[in-house]
Design a protein around this motif. Structure first.
Motif, PDB file in Angstrom:
ATOM      1  N   MET A 176       0.649  -1.259   0.117  1.00 31.21           N
ATOM      2  CA  MET A 176      -0.100   0.125  -0.091  1.00 31.21           C
ATOM      3  C   MET A 176       0.959   1.140  -0.005  1.00 31.21           C
ATOM      4  O   MET A 176       1.580   1.500   0.910  1.00 31.21           O
ATOM      5  CB  MET A 176      -0.913   0.063   1.219  1.00 31.21           C
ATOM      6  CG  MET A 176      -2.127   1.274   1.270  1.00 31.21           C
ATOM      7  SD  MET A 176      -3.193   0.692   2.440  1.00 31.21           S
ATOM      8  CE  MET A 176      -2.406   0.943   4.071  1.00 31.21           C
ATOM      9  N   GLY A 177       0.658   1.981  -0.947  1.00 27.12           N
ATOM     10  CA  GLY A 177       1.602   3.345  -1.165  1.00 27.12           C
ATOM     11  C   GLY A 177       0.588   4.377  -0.507  1.00 27.12           C
ATOM     12  O   GLY A 177      -0.535   4.714  -1.143  1.00 27.12           O
ATOM     13  N   LEU A 221      11.406  -6.651  -5.175  1.00 25.84           N
ATOM     14  CA  LEU A 221      12.208  -5.800  -6.541  1.00 25.84           C
ATOM     15  C   LEU A 221      11.498  -4.455  -6.544  1.00 25.84           C
ATOM     16  O   LEU A 221      12.250  -3.471  -6.760  1.00 25.84           O
ATOM     17  CB  LEU A 221      12.198  -6.782  -7.702  1.00 25.84           C
ATOM     18  CG  LEU A 221      13.639  -7.647  -7.767  1.00 25.84           C
ATOM     19  CD1 LEU A 221      13.489  -8.425  -8.996  1.00 25.84           C
ATOM     20  CD2 LEU A 221      14.846  -6.681  -7.599  1.00 25.84           C
ATOM     21  N   PHE A 222      10.245  -4.350  -6.437  1.00 25.91           N
ATOM     22  CA  PHE A 222       9.443  -3.166  -6.779  1.00 25.91           C
ATOM     23  C   PHE A 222       9.944  -2.088  -5.503  1.00 25.91           C
ATOM     24  O   PHE A 222      10.271  -0.861  -5.790  1.00 25.91           O
ATOM     25  CB  PHE A 222       8.055  -3.488  -6.628  1.00 25.91           C
ATOM     26  CG  PHE A 222       7.089  -2.196  -6.680  1.00 25.91           C
ATOM     27  CD1 PHE A 222       6.607  -1.667  -7.584  1.00 25.91           C
ATOM     28  CD2 PHE A 222       6.889  -1.813  -5.343  1.00 25.91           C
ATOM     29  CE1 PHE A 222       5.877  -0.366  -7.536  1.00 25.91           C
ATOM     30  CE2 PHE A 222       5.779  -0.781  -5.023  1.00 25.91           C
ATOM     31  CZ  PHE A 222       5.497  -0.084  -6.190  1.00 25.91           C
ATOM     32  N   LEU A 223      10.020  -2.761  -4.297  1.00 26.95           N
ATOM     33  CA  LEU A 223      10.343  -1.721  -3.362  1.00 26.95           C
ATOM     34  C   LEU A 223      11.690  -1.403  -3.269  1.00 26.95           C
ATOM     35  O   LEU A 223      12.087  -0.042  -2.813  1.00 26.95           O
ATOM     36  CB  LEU A 223       9.838  -2.618  -2.060  1.00 26.95           C
ATOM     37  CG  LEU A 223       8.760  -2.942  -1.553  1.00 26.95           C
ATOM     38  CD1 LEU A 223       8.262  -3.620  -0.464  1.00 26.95           C
ATOM     39  CD2 LEU A 223       7.798  -1.434  -1.421  1.00 26.95           C
ATOM     40  N   LEU A 224      12.634  -2.373  -3.840  1.00 24.44           N
ATOM     41  CA  LEU A 224      13.843  -1.811  -3.980  1.00 24.44           C
ATOM     42  C   LEU A 224      14.349  -0.789  -5.005  1.00 24.44           C
ATOM     43  O   LEU A 224      14.976   0.199  -4.589  1.00 24.44           O
ATOM     44  CB  LEU A 224      14.739  -3.242  -4.512  1.00 24.44           C
ATOM     45  CG  LEU A 224      16.279  -2.999  -4.191  1.00 24.44           C
ATOM     46  CD1 LEU A 224      16.788  -2.882  -2.820  1.00 24.44           C
ATOM     47  CD2 LEU A 224      17.157  -4.434  -4.729  1.00 24.44           C
ATOM     48  N   LEU A 225      13.631  -0.898  -6.103  1.00 23.06           N
ATOM     49  CA  LEU A 225      13.500   0.110  -7.270  1.00 23.06           C
ATOM     50  C   LEU A 225      13.429   1.423  -6.487  1.00 23.06           C
ATOM     51  O   LEU A 225      13.805   2.561  -7.062  1.00 23.06           O
ATOM     52  CB  LEU A 225      12.840  -0.348  -8.312  1.00 23.06           C
ATOM     53  CG  LEU A 225      13.519  -1.546  -9.154  1.00 23.06           C
ATOM     54  CD1 LEU A 225      12.270  -2.105 -10.195  1.00 23.06           C
ATOM     55  CD2 LEU A 225      14.542  -1.031  -9.829  1.00 23.06           C
ATOM     56  N   MET A 226      12.248   1.388  -5.715  1.00 24.61           N
ATOM     57  CA  MET A 226      11.668   2.848  -5.315  1.00 24.61           C
ATOM     58  C   MET A 226      12.641   3.533  -4.345  1.00 24.61           C
ATOM     59  O   MET A 226      12.339   4.639  -4.101  1.00 24.61           O
ATOM     60  CB  MET A 226      10.288   2.551  -4.662  1.00 24.61           C
ATOM     61  CG  MET A 226       9.295   2.398  -5.704  1.00 24.61           C
ATOM     62  SD  MET A 226       7.855   3.048  -5.252  1.00 24.61           S
ATOM     63  CE  MET A 226       7.435   2.170  -3.617  1.00 24.61           C
ATOM     64  N   LYS A 227      13.727   2.561  -3.672  1.00 20.24           N
ATOM     65  CA  LYS A 227      14.887   3.351  -3.153  1.00 20.24           C
ATOM     66  C   LYS A 227      15.909   4.575  -3.797  1.00 20.24           C
ATOM     67  O   LYS A 227      16.457   4.932  -3.334  1.00 20.24           O
ATOM     68  CB  LYS A 227      15.614   2.343  -2.389  1.00 20.24           C
ATOM     69  CG  LYS A 227      14.645   1.501  -1.323  1.00 20.24           C
ATOM     70  CD  LYS A 227      15.658   0.670  -0.558  1.00 20.24           C
ATOM     71  CE  LYS A 227      14.800  -0.360   0.392  1.00 20.24           C
ATOM     72  NZ  LYS A 227      14.133   0.575   1.605  1.00 20.24           N
ATOM     73  N   VAL A 228      15.474   4.158  -5.157  1.00 16.69           N
ATOM     74  CA  VAL A 228      16.672   4.803  -6.075  1.00 16.69           C
ATOM     75  C   VAL A 228      15.961   6.202  -6.126  1.00 16.69           C
ATOM     76  O   VAL A 228      15.041   6.455  -6.495  1.00 16.69           O
ATOM     77  CB  VAL A 228      16.784   4.194  -7.629  1.00 16.69           C
ATOM     78  CG1 VAL A 228      17.396   4.887  -8.319  1.00 16.69           C
ATOM     79  CG2 VAL A 228      17.217   2.722  -7.328  1.00 16.69           C
ATOM     80  N   SER A 229      16.836   7.341  -6.076  1.00 16.88           N
ATOM     81  CA  SER A 229      16.321   8.677  -5.961  1.00 16.88           C
ATOM     82  C   SER A 229      15.768   8.967  -7.290  1.00 16.88           C
ATOM     83  O   SER A 229      16.296   8.329  -8.713  1.00 16.88           O
ATOM     84  CB  SER A 229      17.356   9.582  -5.829  1.00 16.88           C
ATOM     85  OG  SER A 229      18.516   9.252  -6.829  1.00 16.88           O
ATOM     86  N   GLY A 282       9.887   6.146  -8.791  1.00 18.01           N
ATOM     87  CA  GLY A 282       8.703   6.314  -8.176  1.00 18.01           C
ATOM     88  C   GLY A 282       7.887   4.991  -8.588  1.00 18.01           C
ATOM     89  O   GLY A 282       8.517   4.183  -9.114  1.00 18.01           O
ATOM     90  N   ALA A 283       6.765   4.790  -8.038  1.00 19.66           N
ATOM     91  CA  ALA A 283       5.809   3.659  -8.290  1.00 19.66           C
ATOM     92  C   ALA A 283       5.659   3.223  -9.471  1.00 19.66           C
ATOM     93  O   ALA A 283       5.593   2.129  -9.879  1.00 19.66           O
ATOM     94  CB  ALA A 283       4.658   3.858  -7.402  1.00 19.66           C
ATOM     95  N   LYS A 284       5.409   4.379 -10.459  1.00 20.35           N
ATOM     96  CA  LYS A 284       4.857   4.221 -11.947  1.00 20.35           C
ATOM     97  C   LYS A 284       5.988   3.438 -12.568  1.00 20.35           C
ATOM     98  O   LYS A 284       5.875   2.217 -13.276  1.00 20.35           O
ATOM     99  CB  LYS A 284       4.671   5.387 -12.666  1.00 20.35           C
ATOM    100  CG  LYS A 284       4.353   5.203 -13.972  1.00 20.35           C
ATOM    101  CD  LYS A 284       4.123   6.569 -14.366  1.00 20.35           C
ATOM    102  CE  LYS A 284       3.633   6.689 -15.990  1.00 20.35           C
ATOM    103  NZ  LYS A 284       3.347   7.901 -16.595  1.00 20.35           N
ATOM    104  N   ILE A 285       7.495   3.815 -12.478  1.00 20.29           N
ATOM    105  CA  ILE A 285       8.663   3.354 -13.080  1.00 20.29           C
ATOM    106  C   ILE A 285       8.770   1.818 -12.458  1.00 20.29           C
ATOM    107  O   ILE A 285       9.196   0.826 -13.236  1.00 20.29           O
ATOM    108  CB  ILE A 285       9.662   4.209 -13.255  1.00 20.29           C
ATOM    109  CG1 ILE A 285       9.609   5.396 -13.900  1.00 20.29           C
ATOM    110  CG2 ILE A 285      11.124   3.450 -13.457  1.00 20.29           C
ATOM    111  CD1 ILE A 285      10.808   6.514 -14.071  1.00 20.29           C
ATOM    112  N   ALA A 286       8.889   1.875 -11.135  1.00 14.09           N
ATOM    113  CA  ALA A 286       9.028   0.478 -10.668  1.00 14.09           C
ATOM    114  C   ALA A 286       8.037  -0.396 -10.872  1.00 14.09           C
ATOM    115  O   ALA A 286       8.495  -1.765 -11.131  1.00 14.09           O
ATOM    116  CB  ALA A 286       9.042   0.374  -8.973  1.00 14.09           C
ATOM    117  N   LEU A 287       6.831  -0.127 -11.321  1.00 14.51           N
ATOM    118  CA  LEU A 287       5.876  -1.149 -11.532  1.00 14.51           C
ATOM    119  C   LEU A 287       6.022  -1.525 -13.096  1.00 14.51           C
ATOM    120  O   LEU A 287       6.024  -2.727 -13.280  1.00 14.51           O
ATOM    121  CB  LEU A 287       4.379  -0.496 -11.455  1.00 14.51           C
ATOM    122  CG  LEU A 287       3.246  -1.474 -11.408  1.00 14.51           C
ATOM    123  CD1 LEU A 287       3.226  -2.186 -10.124  1.00 14.51           C
ATOM    124  CD2 LEU A 287       1.836  -0.508 -11.461  1.00 14.51           C
ATOM    125  N   ALA A 288       6.304  -0.432 -13.811  1.00 16.61           N
ATOM    126  CA  ALA A 288       6.560  -0.893 -15.198  1.00 16.61           C
ATOM    127  C   ALA A 288       7.765  -1.629 -15.251  1.00 16.61           C
ATOM    128  O   ALA A 288       8.041  -2.676 -16.283  1.00 16.61           O
ATOM    129  CB  ALA A 288       7.102   0.455 -15.868  1.00 16.61           C
TER     130      ALA A 288
END
Length: 202
Positions: free
Chosen positions: A51-52, A71-79, A82-88
């Motif tokens: 849940m975001g 992996l989704f959550l890990l990607l969102m740690k990159v400055s 956001g959720a859109k790119i991580a989900l893509a």
């Protein structure tokens, strides 16, 4: 926090699914394209979720596995991610492809993610390469992603996000969640419950 939704697929689009639970509650999930193609209306499913929480919206994201969610959550740690790119990202590349690409600095593969150019791909590889480990393999064989990271485990990350949503600062949520796990809490719900119990006695 809602970490798992079980029920029947009520409606489905290329990026969203509504899951109707046995209790008659419908949860709308934002899902990666890869998951959308594997689902069918009226199918009975159990979907990993995260849940975001933002000031103007609360979004529930769905994943095909806990590894994909991690992996989704890990990607969102990159400055800047956001959720859109991580989900893509998890919708375009499977966990093995994405994990290996990050670990091995395969910029070309990372650039296959919609919305990710060379600079962003390089940033993802640079910031996460030490947090994703491919399994040992011979030079002639593909290297499958192990699903392990040196970052914060998914359960811990979910608990921290849940505590932040309840009003704690990130630093407070992080340290409180660690204390709860040290006391034996081993799930998102039990971590949050233990933190609230401890704070209630302060």
């Amino acid at each position: 926090m809602i970490s798992l939704v079980s029920g029947t697929v009520h409606s489905l689009t290329q990026d969203r699914a509504t899951i109707l639970t046995s209790g008659g509650v419908g949860y709308e999930l934002s899902i990666p394209a890869s998951l959308a193609t594997s689902l069918k209306v009226d199918q009975t499913v159990s979907i990993q979720t995260w849940m975001g929480v933002k000031e103007d919206a609360i979004t529930l994201y769905g994943f095909s596995s806990s590894e994909e969610k991690a992996l989704f959550l890990l990607l969102m740690k990159v400055s800047g991610i956001g959720a859109k790119i991580a989900l893509a990202a998890v919708g375009t590349l499977n966990t093995q492809q994405l994990g290996n690409a990050i670990a091995m600095g395969d910029i070309a593969t990372i650039q296959r993610i919609p919305g990710v150019g060379k600079k962003v791909a390089e940033k993802i590889a640079l910031e996460l390469k030490d947090k994703v480990t491919p399994a040992a393999a011979t030079s002639s064989a593909p290297q499958p992603f192990t699903g392990t990271t040196s970052g914060i485990p998914s359960v811990f990350a979910d608990a921290v996000q849940g505590l932040i949503a309840l009003g704690l600062r990130r630093e407070e949520a992080d340290s409180a969640a660690r204390r709860a796990m040290a006391d034996g809490a081993d799930s998102e719900t039990s971590i949050i419950r233990e933190v609230l119990r401890q704070r209630g006695h302060q």
